[in-house]
Design an enzyme around this catalytic site. Structure first.
Site: not given
Ligand code: NDP
Length: 246
Positions: A154, A158
């Protein structure tokens, strides 16, 4: 109505941070197009956005697949006529200590987080170059800045996004396209809900502002980076973490 008539593509927009960004942008008049894996999850989010009066669309897309990404961008163009904003937000974790991390867990995280960001940026920036305008925001993480035990894949993905952001910013700047990253800290979503309580409490102690972030905190930063207020900002990493990394 800061984003009136603008078309914003948001990957991973069906839930979590991506969904919150979609709601925020729609509230500012943008037409949002969500690219996400699961149609069953896209449907209620699109319905929620439409109920608020937004012309939202949802397309089932796996961001790791170049053909699906190209097809979705073409469909978006056919339907909306232009793409003004791209938010590369789709991301996953598959944690494990280095010696126990198998190649599949490494590849899966690099593919969604980094390859997906590359593919969507490549496909959308082709249009933005013709339009001579555009805003790209990549959702990185503070883990890409400081690393984390158990998250080598990860953190690498990033940190890769941050390098990609700066290169894209340099390549596209002459056509008035900006590319910036947001590095969130600990944000309350499904991704962090699965962490054990003791890990969460240890994290909380490291946050000077004394509370976890919310998806709305990230959405506010994203709105700034796509608005006219950030016209002269490109290639930057905006850290949204309550002061954890400084
Ligand atoms: P979630 O897991 O809540 O949501 C991620 C979304 O991305 C889901 O809808 C998922 O779909 C979708 N997804 C996953 N794989 C794919 C793919 N191959 N193609 C298209 N869509 C995809 O994550 P967050 O909202 O927490 O995170 C969003 C972003 O923020 C990420 O990049 C994460 O790394 C980043 N982030 C989050 C932090 C946190 O504390 N939450 C901190 C720092 C960064 P499905 O539901 O079908 O799996």
């Amino acid at each position: 109505m800061m984003l009136k008539d603008q078309v914003a593509v948001i990957t991973g927009g069906a839930r979590g941070i991506g969904k919150e960004i979609a709601l925020r942008f729609a509230g500012e008049g943008a037409r949002v197009v969500l690219y996400d894996l699961n149609p069953a999850q896209l449907e209620p989010t699109v319905a929620e956005l439409r109920a608020l009066g937004s012309q939202a669309e949802g397309l089932p897309v796996n961001v790791t697949d170049p053909a699906q990404v190209d097809d979705a961008v073409q469909k978006t163009l056919d339907k909306c006529g232009h793409i003004d904003i791209l938010i590369n937000n789709a991301g996953i974790t598959k944690d494990g200590l280095l010696l126990r991390m198998d190649v599949a867990a490494w590849d899966a995280v690099i593919n969604v987080n980094l390859r997906g960001t590359f593919l969507c940026t490549k496909a959308v920036s082709r249009l933005m170059l013709k339009q001579k305008r555009g805003r790209i925001v990549n959702i990185a993480s503070i883990i890409g800045l400081i690393g984390n035990a158990g998250q080598a894949n990860y953190a690498a993905s990033k940190a890769g996004i941050i390098g990609l952001t700066k290169s894209v910013a340099r390549e596209l700047a002459s056509r008035a396209i900006t590319c910036n990253a947001i590095a969130p800290g600990f944000i309350q979503t499904d991704m962090t809900a699965m962490l054990p309580d003791e890990v969460k409490q240890a994290m909380l102690k490291q946050i000077p502002l004394g509370e976890f972030g919310t998806p709305a905190d990230v959405a506010d930063a994203a709105l700034f980076l796509v608005s006219a207020a950030s016209r002269y900002i490109t290639g930057q990493v905006l850290v949204v973490d309550g002061g954890m990394v400084m």
